[in-house]
Motif scaffolding. Structure first.
Motif, PDB file in Angstrom:
ATOM      1  N   LEU A 131       5.872  29.009  92.532  1.00 22.01           N
ATOM      2  CA  LEU A 131       6.931  27.930  92.465  1.00 22.01           C
ATOM      3  C   LEU A 131       8.219  28.248  92.235  1.00 22.01           C
ATOM      4  N   SER A 132       9.065  27.864  92.769  1.00 22.40           N
ATOM      5  CA  SER A 132      10.539  28.098  92.733  1.00 22.40           C
ATOM      6  C   SER A 132      11.168  26.564  92.514  1.00 22.40           C
ATOM      7  N   TYR A 133      12.308  26.726  91.476  1.00 24.67           N
ATOM      8  CA  TYR A 133      12.942  25.573  91.296  1.00 24.67           C
ATOM      9  C   TYR A 133      14.372  25.898  90.741  1.00 24.67           C
ATOM     10  N   LEU A 134      15.519  25.261  91.236  1.00 25.72           N
ATOM     11  CA  LEU A 134      16.695  25.215  91.003  1.00 25.72           C
ATOM     12  C   LEU A 134      17.049  24.252  90.039  1.00 25.72           C
ATOM     13  N   ASN A 135      17.300  24.608  88.616  1.00 22.36           N
ATOM     14  CA  ASN A 135      17.102  23.646  87.455  1.00 22.36           C
ATOM     15  C   ASN A 135      18.626  23.816  87.111  1.00 22.36           C
ATOM     16  N   PHE A 136      19.384  22.881  88.016  1.00 24.60           N
ATOM     17  CA  PHE A 136      20.753  22.695  87.872  1.00 24.60           C
ATOM     18  C   PHE A 136      21.116  22.005  86.287  1.00 24.60           C
ATOM     19  N   ASP A 137      20.491  21.154  85.832  1.00 24.02           N
ATOM     20  CA  ASP A 137      20.504  20.484  84.559  1.00 24.02           C
ATOM     21  C   ASP A 137      20.195  21.377  83.537  1.00 24.02           C
ATOM     22  N   GLU A 138      19.552  22.522  83.697  1.00 21.81           N
ATOM     23  CA  GLU A 138      18.973  23.392  82.641  1.00 21.81           C
ATOM     24  C   GLU A 138      18.191  22.742  81.612  1.00 21.81           C
ATOM     25  N   GLU A 139      17.266  21.815  81.956  1.00 20.78           N
ATOM     26  CA  GLU A 139      16.297  21.188  81.159  1.00 20.78           C
ATOM     27  C   GLU A 139      15.112  22.077  81.048  1.00 20.78           C
ATOM     28  N   SER A 140      14.542  21.705  79.740  1.00 18.86           N
ATOM     29  CA  SER A 140      13.470  22.492  79.479  1.00 18.86           C
ATOM     30  C   SER A 140      11.899  22.040  80.311  1.00 18.86           C
ATOM     31  N   TYR A 141      11.479  22.894  81.093  1.00 17.40           N
ATOM     32  CA  TYR A 141      10.282  22.407  81.969  1.00 17.40           C
ATOM     33  C   TYR A 141       9.194  22.945  81.594  1.00 17.40           C
ATOM     34  N   ASN A 142       7.838  22.279  81.862  1.00 14.09           N
ATOM     35  CA  ASN A 142       6.624  22.801  81.407  1.00 14.09           C
ATOM     36  C   ASN A 142       5.832  22.479  82.733  1.00 14.09           C
ATOM     37  N   LEU A 143       4.663  23.625  82.873  1.00 19.18           N
ATOM     38  CA  LEU A 143       3.810  23.283  84.179  1.00 19.18           C
ATOM     39  C   LEU A 143       2.701  23.069  83.725  1.00 19.18           C
ATOM     40  N   ALA A 144       1.780  22.065  84.267  1.00 15.27           N
ATOM     41  CA  ALA A 144       0.417  21.979  84.015  1.00 15.27           C
ATOM     42  C   ALA A 144      -0.370  21.773  85.128  1.00 15.27           C
ATOM     43  N   ILE A 145      -1.463  22.092  85.017  1.00 11.73           N
ATOM     44  CA  ILE A 145      -2.644  21.946  86.200  1.00 11.73           C
ATOM     45  C   ILE A 145      -3.669  21.319  85.764  1.00 11.73           C
ATOM     46  N   TYR A 146      -4.029  20.471  86.445  1.00  9.43           N
ATOM     47  CA  TYR A 146      -5.176  19.329  86.071  1.00  9.43           C
ATOM     48  C   TYR A 146      -6.142  19.442  87.337  1.00  9.43           C
ATOM     49  N   ASP A 147      -7.467  19.655  87.005  1.00 11.99           N
ATOM     50  CA  ASP A 147      -8.630  19.116  88.009  1.00 11.99           C
ATOM     51  C   ASP A 147      -9.154  17.554  87.756  1.00 11.99           C
ATOM     52  N   GLU A 148     -10.346  17.270  88.444  1.00 14.41           N
ATOM     53  CA  GLU A 148     -10.610  16.010  88.130  1.00 14.41           C
ATOM     54  C   GLU A 148     -10.996  15.633  86.762  1.00 14.41           C
ATOM     55  N   LYS A 149     -11.304  16.756  86.014  1.00 10.73           N
ATOM     56  CA  LYS A 149     -11.542  16.337  84.477  1.00 10.73           C
ATOM     57  C   LYS A 149     -10.856  16.472  83.458  1.00 10.73           C
ATOM     58  N   GLY A 150      -9.384  16.761  84.019  1.00  7.26           N
ATOM     59  CA  GLY A 150      -8.311  16.983  83.159  1.00  7.26           C
ATOM     60  C   GLY A 150      -7.589  18.358  83.128  1.00  7.26           C
ATOM     61  N   LEU A 151      -6.838  18.414  82.115  1.00  6.56           N
ATOM     62  CA  LEU A 151      -6.000  19.736  81.901  1.00  6.56           C
ATOM     63  C   LEU A 151      -6.791  21.123  81.869  1.00  6.56           C
ATOM     64  N   VAL A 152      -6.325  21.914  82.841  1.00  6.27           N
ATOM     65  CA  VAL A 152      -6.906  23.272  82.985  1.00  6.27           C
ATOM     66  C   VAL A 152      -6.036  24.563  82.228  1.00  6.27           C
ATOM     67  N   TYR A 153      -4.927  24.105  82.766  1.00  8.39           N
ATOM     68  CA  TYR A 153      -3.710  25.161  82.236  1.00  8.39           C
ATOM     69  C   TYR A 153      -2.415  24.751  81.796  1.00  8.39           C
ATOM     70  N   GLU A 154      -1.725  25.009  81.024  1.00  9.11           N
ATOM     71  CA  GLU A 154      -0.377  24.556  80.661  1.00  9.11           C
ATOM     72  C   GLU A 154       0.659  25.637  80.216  1.00  9.11           C
ATOM     73  N   SER A 155       1.817  25.636  80.714  1.00 11.70           N
ATOM     74  CA  SER A 155       2.590  26.792  80.171  1.00 11.70           C
ATOM     75  C   SER A 155       4.148  26.162  80.199  1.00 11.70           C
TER      76      SER A 155
END
Length: 194
Positions: A131-155
């Motif tokens: 993943l690569s993202y240019l965060n011009f507005d310097e907002e606080s970002y989270n990453l979440a990974i979901y499968d068919e059942k729900g949340l698998v990972y969050e960071s």
């Protein structure tokens, strides 16, 4: 799941790929009268686009999506039906977003500066999500990974200008996953199949 340290050369290649592969549209808004303005859009390559206007509270007041790829578009907008206040015009061409703030008042239309933003770059190869993202507005970002059942990972990724991460997904079971990169104001989704 361990975060993979990406080599600086891989990051440099990803950033160069993003910068050279994106569209560079131009949008001008020129007031004609106290309540009318002409909007002109130009892009080097013919592309589909979306144009929208949102009120300060987030309400959508106008939306247009092209039905065929265009290099340019021009329209006269009549803003007299809009309430006095602040608005934002958004243009989306492929993974590039251009926004322009403007205000409507009884004495006329005032046009603000443009902001150019790019959607994040996702790549999933051989069990590794990059993943690569240019965060011009310097907002606080989270990453979440979901499968068919729900949340698998969050960071929490933070609010640095250049957000880059790698994730080893090799231990996940086979199936479909949605990766969501989100802040208070934005959300980007990437789907992958393992």
């Amino acid at each position: 799941m361990k975060t993979i340290k990406l080599l600086s050369t891989v990051l440099a290649v990803a950033i160069v790929a993003i910068a050279t592969a994106v569209e560079k549209p131009k949008m001008s808004v020129v007031p004609l009268t106290a309540d009318r303005a002409i909007v002109s859009i130009q892009n080097d390559n013919a592309a589909l686009f979306e144009l929208s206007i949102h009120a300060e509270n987030g309400d959508l007041v106008y939306y247009k999506q092209s039905t065929k790829p265009l290099n340019n578009y021009q329209k006269v907008f009549d803003f007299k039906a809009l309430e006095n206040g602040s608005y934002t015009m958004h243009l989306k061409v492929n993974d590039t977003r251009l926004s322009k703030d403007f205000s409507v008042a009884s004495n006329g239309i005032e046009i603000g500066e443009s902001k150019l933003r790019f959607d994040p770059f996702f790549n999933y190869t051989e069990g590794v999500l990059k993943l690569s993202y240019l965060n011009f507005d310097e907002e606080s970002y989270n990453l979440a990974i979901y499968d068919e059942k729900g949340l698998v990972y969050e960071s929490k990724l933070g609010k640095e200008f250049n957000l880059t991460s790698g994730y080893d997904l090799s231990r996940l079971t086979k199936g479909k996953y949605d990766v969501v990169l989100s802040s208070y104001n934005n959300e980007f989704t990437y789907s992958l199949e393992k």
